[in-house]
Write a protein that holds these residues in place. Structure first.
Motif, mmCIF file in Angstrom:
data_model
loop_
_atom_site.group_PDB
_atom_site.id
_atom_site.type_symbol
_atom_site.label_atom_id
_atom_site.label_comp_id
_atom_site.label_asym_id
_atom_site.label_seq_id
_atom_site.Cartn_x
_atom_site.Cartn_y
_atom_site.Cartn_z
ATOM 1 N N ALA A 114 -3.152 -3.316 -2.919
ATOM 2 C CA ALA A 114 -2.735 -2.174 -2.097
ATOM 3 C C ALA A 114 -3.836 -1.150 -1.941
ATOM 4 N N ARG B 36 0.841 3.423 -3.692
ATOM 5 C CA ARG B 36 -0.170 4.477 -3.577
ATOM 6 C C ARG B 36 0.046 5.619 -4.562
ATOM 7 N N ARG C 295 0.835 -1.209 0.000
ATOM 8 C CA ARG C 295 0.000 0.000 0.000
ATOM 9 C C ARG C 295 0.863 1.249 0.000
#
Length: 188
Positions: A186, A25, A21
């Motif tokens: 994610a 991102r 994540r």
């Protein structure tokens, strides 16, 4: 620079999902993640890595803090990163966000859907039908991928259309599929 190192060390120690994540991102994050992972794997300091790449610590900080986009890196930087990671430059462009993973997939289809489609086509082959259960939807993705690869290798039939791609593009397509899966995971 100290904050970058501390954040990376925290990510390495954290859960794999949280790390994905953090890295996925923003576009270009995977390149930084791969570089930092390779640096750690080699047991090098980040300063050594930065020198090899031709980056300054402030350049890396700008990339990490999203003040400079990875998708804007020069061809020379792409090649330096490719040498450092031991991959083709096209992989660096994918990781940096120059090329989107979705450019290598059928629009709106996951790897699983592509394999299901290939499986449905291959099921028309009586020899395969006799060897493999009809419903393999609960098999792990890697197992279904392996069956399709074996089917292609043994029959020359190619329901995935891989014969159209040179070897390097086959690797890139698979990397893109994994990349898309990681991005989706994610985002959860």
């Amino acid at each position: 620079m100290l904050q970058l190192i501390q954040k990376h060390n925290h990510q390495v120690a954290g859960s794999a999902l949280q790390r994905k994540r953090d890295i996925y991102r923003f576009r270009g994050g995977p390149l930084l993640g791969w570089l930092l992972d390779e640096c750690r794997r080699r047991g090098e300091t980040q300063l050594v890595m930065l020198r090899q790449l031709g980056f300054t610590p402030s350049h890396m900080t700008l990339l990490r803090n999203h003040k400079r986009k990875s998708s804007g890196i020069s061809q020379a930087t792409v090649e330096a990163c490719a040498r450092y990671l031991g991959v083709q430059p096209i992989v660096i462009k994918l990781l940096a966000g120059h090329i989107l993973p979705s450019d290598f997939l059928l629009p709106g289809m996951t790897e699983e859907e592509v394999l299901d489609r290939a499986w449905a086509e291959a099921r028309g082959d009586m020899a395969l039908r006799a060897l493999v259960p009809e419903d393999c939807s609960n098999w792990p993705l890697a197992a279904r991928r392996a069956v399709m690869a074996l089917y292609h290798e043994s029959t020359g039939m190619d329901p995935l259309g891989l014969h159209q791609l040179p070897g390097i593009l086959q690797e890139l397509q698979r990397a893109a599929q994994i990349h898309v899966g990681n991005m989706r995971e994610a985002a959860l």
